[in-house]
Scaffold this motif. Structure first.
Motif, PDB file in Angstrom:
ATOM      1  N   LYS A   3       0.609  -1.280  -0.121  1.00 64.66           N
ATOM      2  CA  LYS A   3      -0.052  -0.220  -0.029  1.00 64.66           C
ATOM      3  C   LYS A   3       0.655   1.416  -0.190  1.00 64.66           C
ATOM      4  CE  LYS A   3      -3.476   2.570   2.563  1.00 64.66           C
ATOM      5  NZ  LYS A   3      -4.539   2.420   3.543  1.00 64.66           N
ATOM      6  N   GLN A   4       1.861   1.387   0.749  1.00 63.82           N
ATOM      7  CA  GLN A   4       2.918   2.345   0.808  1.00 63.82           C
ATOM      8  C   GLN A   4       3.323   2.628  -0.499  1.00 63.82           C
ATOM      9  OE1 GLN A   4       6.045   2.220   3.681  1.00 63.82           O
ATOM     10  NE2 GLN A   4       6.619   4.315   3.571  1.00 63.82           N
ATOM     11  N   GLU A   5       3.844   1.742  -1.418  1.00 64.14           N
ATOM     12  CA  GLU A   5       4.286   1.833  -2.412  1.00 64.14           C
ATOM     13  C   GLU A   5       3.471   2.382  -3.613  1.00 64.14           C
ATOM     14  OE1 GLU A   5       7.630  -1.659  -2.281  1.00 64.14           O
ATOM     15  OE2 GLU A   5       5.639  -2.201  -2.895  1.00 64.14           O
ATOM     16  N   LEU A   6       2.253   1.802  -3.334  1.00 66.25           N
ATOM     17  CA  LEU A   6       0.852   2.290  -4.400  1.00 66.25           C
ATOM     18  C   LEU A   6       0.964   4.020  -3.948  1.00 66.25           C
ATOM     19  CD1 LEU A   6      -1.741  -0.331  -4.366  1.00 66.25           C
ATOM     20  CD2 LEU A   6      -0.628   0.633  -6.478  1.00 66.25           C
ATOM     21  N   ILE A   7       0.669   4.516  -2.710  1.00 65.19           N
ATOM     22  CA  ILE A   7       0.568   5.737  -2.531  1.00 65.19           C
ATOM     23  C   ILE A   7       1.813   6.683  -2.969  1.00 65.19           C
ATOM     24  CG2 ILE A   7       0.341   7.449  -0.515  1.00 65.19           C
ATOM     25  CD1 ILE A   7      -1.141   5.247   1.056  1.00 65.19           C
ATOM     26  N   HIS A   8       2.879   6.101  -2.807  1.00 65.58           N
ATOM     27  CA  HIS A   8       4.079   6.856  -3.505  1.00 65.58           C
ATOM     28  C   HIS A   8       3.861   6.783  -4.922  1.00 65.58           C
ATOM     29  CE1 HIS A   8       8.038   8.298  -3.480  1.00 65.58           C
ATOM     30  NE2 HIS A   8       8.440   7.610  -4.604  1.00 65.58           N
ATOM     31  N   LEU A   9       3.590   5.844  -5.762  1.00 62.64           N
ATOM     32  CA  LEU A   9       3.293   5.753  -6.858  1.00 62.64           C
ATOM     33  C   LEU A   9       2.047   6.975  -7.449  1.00 62.64           C
ATOM     34  CD1 LEU A   9       4.115   4.886 -10.046  1.00 62.64           C
ATOM     35  CD2 LEU A   9       2.490   2.887  -9.477  1.00 62.64           C
ATOM     36  N   HIS A  10       1.185   6.778  -6.471  1.00 63.81           N
ATOM     37  CA  HIS A  10      -0.178   7.786  -6.803  1.00 63.81           C
ATOM     38  C   HIS A  10       0.319   8.936  -6.879  1.00 63.81           C
ATOM     39  CE1 HIS A  10      -4.468   8.385  -5.673  1.00 63.81           C
ATOM     40  NE2 HIS A  10      -4.062   9.024  -6.724  1.00 63.81           N
ATOM     41  N   GLY A  11       1.314   9.490  -5.953  1.00 62.35           N
ATOM     42  CA  GLY A  11       1.801  10.904  -5.805  1.00 62.35           C
ATOM     43  C   GLY A  11       2.631  11.437  -6.769  1.00 62.35           C
ATOM     44  N   ALA A  31     -12.737  10.185 -14.807  1.00 62.88           N
ATOM     45  CA  ALA A  31     -12.948   8.806 -14.210  1.00 62.88           C
ATOM     46  C   ALA A  31     -11.997   8.647 -12.735  1.00 62.88           C
ATOM     47  CB  ALA A  31     -12.530   7.860 -15.354  1.00 62.88           C
ATOM     48  N   TYR A  32     -10.792   9.258 -13.192  1.00 62.57           N
ATOM     49  CA  TYR A  32     -10.118   9.268 -11.940  1.00 62.57           C
ATOM     50  C   TYR A  32     -10.593  10.166 -10.808  1.00 62.57           C
ATOM     51  CZ  TYR A  32      -6.264  11.114  -9.037  1.00 62.57           C
ATOM     52  OH  TYR A  32      -5.209  11.506  -7.875  1.00 62.57           O
ATOM     53  N   GLU A  33     -11.058  11.400 -11.084  1.00 61.39           N
ATOM     54  CA  GLU A  33     -11.643  12.381 -10.004  1.00 61.39           C
ATOM     55  C   GLU A  33     -13.116  11.661  -9.586  1.00 61.39           C
ATOM     56  OE1 GLU A  33     -12.073  15.782 -12.658  1.00 61.39           O
ATOM     57  OE2 GLU A  33      -9.849  16.209 -12.169  1.00 61.39           O
ATOM     58  N   ASN A  34     -13.565  10.783 -10.155  1.00 55.80           N
ATOM     59  CA  ASN A  34     -14.903  10.434  -9.794  1.00 55.80           C
ATOM     60  C   ASN A  34     -14.608   9.355  -8.701  1.00 55.80           C
ATOM     61  OD1 ASN A  34     -16.531  11.756 -11.384  1.00 55.80           O
ATOM     62  ND2 ASN A  34     -16.808  10.158 -12.831  1.00 55.80           N
ATOM     63  N   LEU A  35     -13.567   8.685  -8.425  1.00 55.69           N
ATOM     64  CA  LEU A  35     -13.063   7.748  -7.506  1.00 55.69           C
ATOM     65  C   LEU A  35     -12.991   8.641  -6.330  1.00 55.69           C
ATOM     66  CD1 LEU A  35     -10.356   5.719  -9.395  1.00 55.69           C
ATOM     67  CD2 LEU A  35     -12.879   5.108  -8.720  1.00 55.69           C
ATOM     68  N   GLY A  36     -12.465   9.772  -6.044  1.00 60.58           N
ATOM     69  CA  GLY A  36     -12.297  10.508  -4.892  1.00 60.58           C
ATOM     70  C   GLY A  36     -11.122  10.090  -4.147  1.00 60.58           C
ATOM     71  N   VAL A  37     -10.284   9.676  -4.847  1.00 58.26           N
ATOM     72  CA  VAL A  37      -9.121   9.000  -4.044  1.00 58.26           C
ATOM     73  C   VAL A  37      -7.706   9.865  -4.415  1.00 58.26           C
ATOM     74  CG1 VAL A  37      -7.545   7.190  -3.532  1.00 58.26           C
ATOM     75  CG2 VAL A  37      -9.969   6.700  -4.000  1.00 58.26           C
ATOM     76  N   LYS A  38      -7.383  10.564  -3.490  1.00 56.86           N
ATOM     77  CA  LYS A  38      -5.943  11.398  -3.985  1.00 56.86           C
ATOM     78  C   LYS A  38      -4.882  10.737  -3.333  1.00 56.86           C
ATOM     79  CE  LYS A  38      -8.306  14.494  -5.818  1.00 56.86           C
ATOM     80  NZ  LYS A  38      -8.434  14.646  -7.368  1.00 56.86           N
ATOM     81  N   PRO A  39      -3.618  11.235  -3.717  1.00 55.50           N
ATOM     82  CA  PRO A  39      -2.525  10.647  -2.946  1.00 55.50           C
ATOM     83  C   PRO A  39      -2.417  10.845  -1.380  1.00 55.50           C
ATOM     84  CG  PRO A  39      -1.872  11.788  -4.954  1.00 55.50           C
ATOM     85  CD  PRO A  39      -3.283  12.104  -4.585  1.00 55.50           C
ATOM     86  N   THR A  40      -2.848  11.997  -0.996  1.00 55.20           N
ATOM     87  CA  THR A  40      -3.136  12.042   0.303  1.00 55.20           C
ATOM     88  C   THR A  40      -4.255  11.374   1.206  1.00 55.20           C
ATOM     89  OG1 THR A  40      -4.450  14.177  -0.092  1.00 55.20           O
ATOM     90  CG2 THR A  40      -2.187  14.389   0.196  1.00 55.20           C
ATOM     91  N   SER A  41      -4.999  10.497   0.551  1.00 58.68           N
ATOM     92  CA  SER A  41      -6.123   9.801   1.280  1.00 58.68           C
ATOM     93  C   SER A  41      -5.444   8.620   1.867  1.00 58.68           C
ATOM     94  CB  SER A  41      -7.003   9.423   0.169  1.00 58.68           C
ATOM     95  OG  SER A  41      -7.529  10.731  -0.483  1.00 58.68           O
ATOM     96  N   SER A  45      -8.336   2.616   0.919  1.00 60.56           N
ATOM     97  CA  SER A  45      -7.760   1.111   1.153  1.00 60.56           C
ATOM     98  C   SER A  45      -6.522   0.924  -0.035  1.00 60.56           C
ATOM     99  CB  SER A  45      -8.612  -0.126   0.644  1.00 60.56           C
ATOM    100  OG  SER A  45      -9.315   0.172  -0.628  1.00 60.56           O
ATOM    101  N   LYS A  46      -6.047  -0.250   0.007  1.00 58.79           N
ATOM    102  CA  LYS A  46      -4.918  -0.508  -1.142  1.00 58.79           C
ATOM    103  C   LYS A  46      -5.691  -0.647  -2.453  1.00 58.79           C
ATOM    104  CE  LYS A  46      -1.461  -3.969  -2.455  1.00 58.79           C
ATOM    105  NZ  LYS A  46      -0.976  -5.233  -2.001  1.00 58.79           N
ATOM    106  N   THR A  47      -7.015  -1.311  -2.547  1.00 56.15           N
ATOM    107  CA  THR A  47      -7.595  -1.393  -3.760  1.00 56.15           C
ATOM    108  C   THR A  47      -8.124  -0.042  -4.295  1.00 56.15           C
ATOM    109  OG1 THR A  47      -8.252  -3.537  -2.880  1.00 56.15           O
ATOM    110  CG2 THR A  47      -9.554  -2.578  -4.752  1.00 56.15           C
ATOM    111  N   ASP A  48      -8.358   0.977  -3.660  1.00 54.75           N
ATOM    112  CA  ASP A  48      -8.899   2.140  -3.918  1.00 54.75           C
ATOM    113  C   ASP A  48      -7.778   2.959  -4.538  1.00 54.75           C
ATOM    114  OD1 ASP A  48     -11.484   1.674  -2.871  1.00 54.75           O
ATOM    115  OD2 ASP A  48     -11.003   2.905  -1.025  1.00 54.75           O
ATOM    116  N   HIS A  49      -6.376   2.912  -3.907  1.00 52.36           N
ATOM    117  CA  HIS A  49      -5.353   3.373  -4.256  1.00 52.36           C
ATOM    118  C   HIS A  49      -4.989   2.693  -5.631  1.00 52.36           C
ATOM    119  CE1 HIS A  49      -4.293   6.497  -1.678  1.00 52.36           C
ATOM    120  NE2 HIS A  49      -4.668   6.116  -0.583  1.00 52.36           N
TER     121      HIS A  49
END
Length: 79
Positions: A3-11, A31-41, A45-49
């Motif tokens: 999860k931490q790696e996914l958040i880093h990649l997201h950032g 499509a990305y914005e509709n998910l409502g998941v930002k790197p700071t979120s 969950s890992k799946t959301d990221h």
């Protein structure tokens, strides 16, 4: 991928998005914005990221001028 790696990649992808905006490129990130998941979120969950990373990457690559063509094949191994 953790999860931490996914958040880093997201950032990192978010920084690429910011650079495209700085260049004046319009990205289709609905499509990305509709998910409502930002790197700071970090509470998401890992799946959301993972879903957010894929949607953000799709939006960024959709703006790439060479999105449908590749000039030369890329070797599967490094020299």
């Amino acid at each position: 991928m953790k999860k931490q790696e996914l958040i880093h990649l997201h950032g990192l992808l978010s920084e690429v998005e910011t650079q495209y905006e700085h260049w004046g490129e319009e990205l289709d990130l609905e499509a990305y914005e509709n998910l409502g998941v930002k790197p700071t979120s970090i509470h998401k969950s890992k799946t959301d990221h993972k879903a957010a990373v894929f949607k953000l990457a799709e939006g960024i690559t959709g703006a790439s001028p060479e999105k449908d063509t590749e000039s030369e094949p890329v070797a599967p191994t490094a020299d």
